[in-house]
Design a protein around this motif. Structure first.
Motif, mmCIF file in Angstrom:
data_model
loop_
_atom_site.group_PDB
_atom_site.id
_atom_site.type_symbol
_atom_site.label_atom_id
_atom_site.label_comp_id
_atom_site.label_asym_id
_atom_site.label_seq_id
_atom_site.Cartn_x
_atom_site.Cartn_y
_atom_site.Cartn_z
ATOM 1 N N SER A 100 30.245 44.082 9.605
ATOM 2 C CA SER A 100 30.855 45.382 9.385
ATOM 3 C C SER A 100 29.796 46.382 8.970
ATOM 4 O O SER A 100 28.703 46.007 8.533
ATOM 5 C CB SER A 100 31.947 45.301 8.319
ATOM 6 N N VAL A 101 30.134 47.647 9.120
ATOM 7 C CA VAL A 101 29.224 48.722 8.750
ATOM 8 C C VAL A 101 29.058 48.758 7.232
ATOM 9 O O VAL A 101 29.815 48.138 6.487
ATOM 10 C CB VAL A 101 29.739 50.083 9.265
ATOM 11 N N SER A 102 28.082 49.532 6.776
ATOM 12 C CA SER A 102 27.799 49.640 5.350
ATOM 13 C C SER A 102 28.832 50.502 4.645
ATOM 14 O O SER A 102 29.626 51.200 5.269
ATOM 15 C CB SER A 102 26.406 50.249 5.136
ATOM 16 N N GLY A 103 28.761 50.476 3.324
ATOM 17 C CA GLY A 103 29.627 51.326 2.527
ATOM 18 C C GLY A 103 28.917 52.530 1.951
ATOM 19 O O GLY A 103 29.467 53.222 1.084
ATOM 20 N N ILE A 104 27.706 52.815 2.420
ATOM 21 C CA ILE A 104 26.934 53.944 1.904
ATOM 22 C C ILE A 104 27.674 55.248 2.202
ATOM 23 O O ILE A 104 28.047 55.504 3.347
ATOM 24 C CB ILE A 104 25.528 53.974 2.520
ATOM 25 N N ALA A 105 27.843 56.072 1.167
ATOM 26 C CA ALA A 105 28.711 57.236 1.316
ATOM 27 C C ALA A 105 27.976 58.546 1.537
ATOM 28 O O ALA A 105 28.592 59.544 1.915
ATOM 29 C CB ALA A 105 29.606 57.368 0.079
ATOM 30 N N THR A 106 26.655 58.582 1.286
ATOM 31 C CA THR A 106 25.925 59.846 1.421
ATOM 32 C C THR A 106 24.624 59.629 2.175
ATOM 33 O O THR A 106 24.024 58.541 2.117
ATOM 34 C CB THR A 106 25.591 60.451 0.041
ATOM 35 N N VAL A 107 24.175 60.670 2.855
ATOM 36 C CA VAL A 107 22.897 60.619 3.549
ATOM 37 C C VAL A 107 21.768 60.375 2.551
ATOM 38 O O VAL A 107 20.803 59.659 2.852
ATOM 39 C CB VAL A 107 22.666 61.916 4.349
ATOM 40 N N ARG A 108 21.895 60.916 1.366
ATOM 41 C CA ARG A 108 20.870 60.748 0.337
ATOM 42 C C ARG A 108 20.585 59.275 0.044
ATOM 43 O O ARG A 108 19.451 58.885 -0.266
ATOM 44 C CB ARG A 108 21.318 61.444 -0.954
ATOM 45 N N ASP A 109 21.600 58.444 0.149
ATOM 46 C CA ASP A 109 21.449 57.014 -0.120
ATOM 47 C C ASP A 109 21.285 56.196 1.153
ATOM 48 O O ASP A 109 21.248 54.959 1.091
ATOM 49 C CB ASP A 109 22.665 56.501 -0.896
ATOM 50 N N GLY A 110 21.191 56.865 2.294
ATOM 51 C CA GLY A 110 21.250 56.157 3.559
ATOM 52 C C GLY A 110 19.921 55.924 4.244
ATOM 53 O O GLY A 110 18.956 56.666 4.048
ATOM 54 N N MET A 111 19.890 54.877 5.054
ATOM 55 C CA MET A 111 18.800 54.655 5.995
ATOM 56 C C MET A 111 19.306 55.103 7.360
ATOM 57 O O MET A 111 20.219 54.491 7.923
ATOM 58 C CB MET A 111 18.367 53.191 6.034
ATOM 59 N N ILE A 112 18.730 56.161 7.871
ATOM 60 C CA ILE A 112 19.202 56.809 9.096
ATOM 61 C C ILE A 112 18.174 56.599 10.199
ATOM 62 O O ILE A 112 16.964 56.651 9.957
ATOM 63 C CB ILE A 112 19.408 58.325 8.869
ATOM 64 N N ALA A 113 18.646 56.389 11.404
ATOM 65 C CA ALA A 113 17.764 56.129 12.543
ATOM 66 C C ALA A 113 17.998 57.149 13.649
ATOM 67 O O ALA A 113 19.042 57.801 13.718
ATOM 68 C CB ALA A 113 18.000 54.717 13.086
ATOM 69 N N THR A 114 17.015 57.253 14.518
ATOM 70 C CA THR A 114 17.139 58.107 15.687
ATOM 71 C C THR A 114 16.296 57.533 16.814
ATOM 72 O O THR A 114 15.592 56.532 16.645
ATOM 73 C CB THR A 114 16.704 59.553 15.374
ATOM 74 N N GLY A 115 16.378 58.180 17.960
ATOM 75 C CA GLY A 115 15.562 57.796 19.101
ATOM 76 C C GLY A 115 14.981 59.030 19.751
ATOM 77 O O GLY A 115 15.590 60.111 19.708
#
Length: 270
Positions: free
Chosen positions: A152-167
């Motif tokens: 399942s996906v994470s429970g992280i609620a904010t971008v500040r706490d997140g690991m974000i990816a792109t291409g």
């Protein structure tokens, strides 16, 4: 009938078998393939085609009534030209080697990605990473698994706490748009990643390793499997403007759902 939802477990099992077969070809070629260049920074090897040939033969051998949309024969076409006609038979949408540059340089972040699309909607998704022996799999209404265990996906609620990816696309001029967004998101996110494989990035959102992903320049074979996987894992998939997900559009926003709106605002308000 060419598509029967009751056969989803069969389609899913077949996709996993095909992914393993394609990956076995990639691993047999690794270290001995001949590299050629079809565009700047867009390396491709003979292994791509060999993997696709095996995947295509297996899937169409099992389901001859289905269509096949592969990265290798579709390269260079406008994205709309790769879209199956409305009401046509289900289409296997396949990237036989996602993360080609990683593969060429022996970076262990590449995979085989297989999606089954029915009337524009992905209903089966399989992403197999041969180096870590990780099989990500999902089907509509059946949930999502990693090596057979529910994910399942994470429970992280904010971008500040997140690991974000792109291409990023290989074309430098087309990279510039995303570099501006990278700058904006990096000011807010805990960390950003560009792992070189869109399919794996989506699989990582589905299993909770990444919390979000955005891109302007994807292709259907990059995302078809990942879209159904993230959805079945509890996440959210839209276009960058918040519209319905469409694997045959270049843009996408894929998250755990909780930070979807915030990440979308960052991208648009840069």
């Amino acid at each position: 009938m060419p598509y029967d939802s009751a056969r989803l477990p069969e389609y899913l099992a077949a996709a996993q078998e095909a992914a393993r077969a394609g990956a076995a070809v990639l691993e047999s070629w690794r270290g001995r393939f001949v590299v050629r260049e079809k565009a700047r920074a867009d390396l491709v090897s003979e292994a791509d085609q060999a993997s696709q040939d095996v995947v295509k033969a297996y899937l169409l051998g099992r389901f001859p009534e289905h269509q096949f949309v592969g990265e290798e024969e579709s390269f260079g076409k406008p994205i709309e030209a790769t879209r199956p006609a409305a009401g046509s038979a289900p289409a296997w949408v396949v990237d036989p080697l996602d993360g080609t540059a990683n593969y060429v340089h022996d970076v262990p972040a590449y995979c085989v990605s297989i999606g089954l699309v029915v009337d524009g909607t992905p209903v089966v998704g399989v992403i197999y990473d041969p180096r870590l022996d990780e099989m990500f799999a999902a089907a509509a209404g059946l949930g999502a698994t990693l090596n057979g265990k529910p994910m399942s996906v994470s429970g992280i609620a904010t971008v500040r706490d997140g690991m974000i990816a792109t291409g990023f696309p290989s074309n430098y001029e087309r990279q510039l748009r995303n570099l501006e967004v990278w700058k904006a998101v990096s000011a807010e996110a805990q960390s950003l990643r560009r792992n070189g494989s869109t399919a794996l990035a989506l699989a990582y959102v589905a299993c909770g390793r990444f919390d979000g992903y955005w891109a302007f320049d994807n292709w259907a074979w990059d995302v078809a499997a990942g879209f159904v996987m993230v959805t079945e894992a509890g996440g959210t998939v839209t276009t960058l403007d918040g519209g319905e997900p469409d694997p045959f559009r270049h843009d996408s926003l894929v998250t755990n759902g909780k930070l979807h709106a915030e990440l979308g605002r960052l991208i648009h308000n840069r």
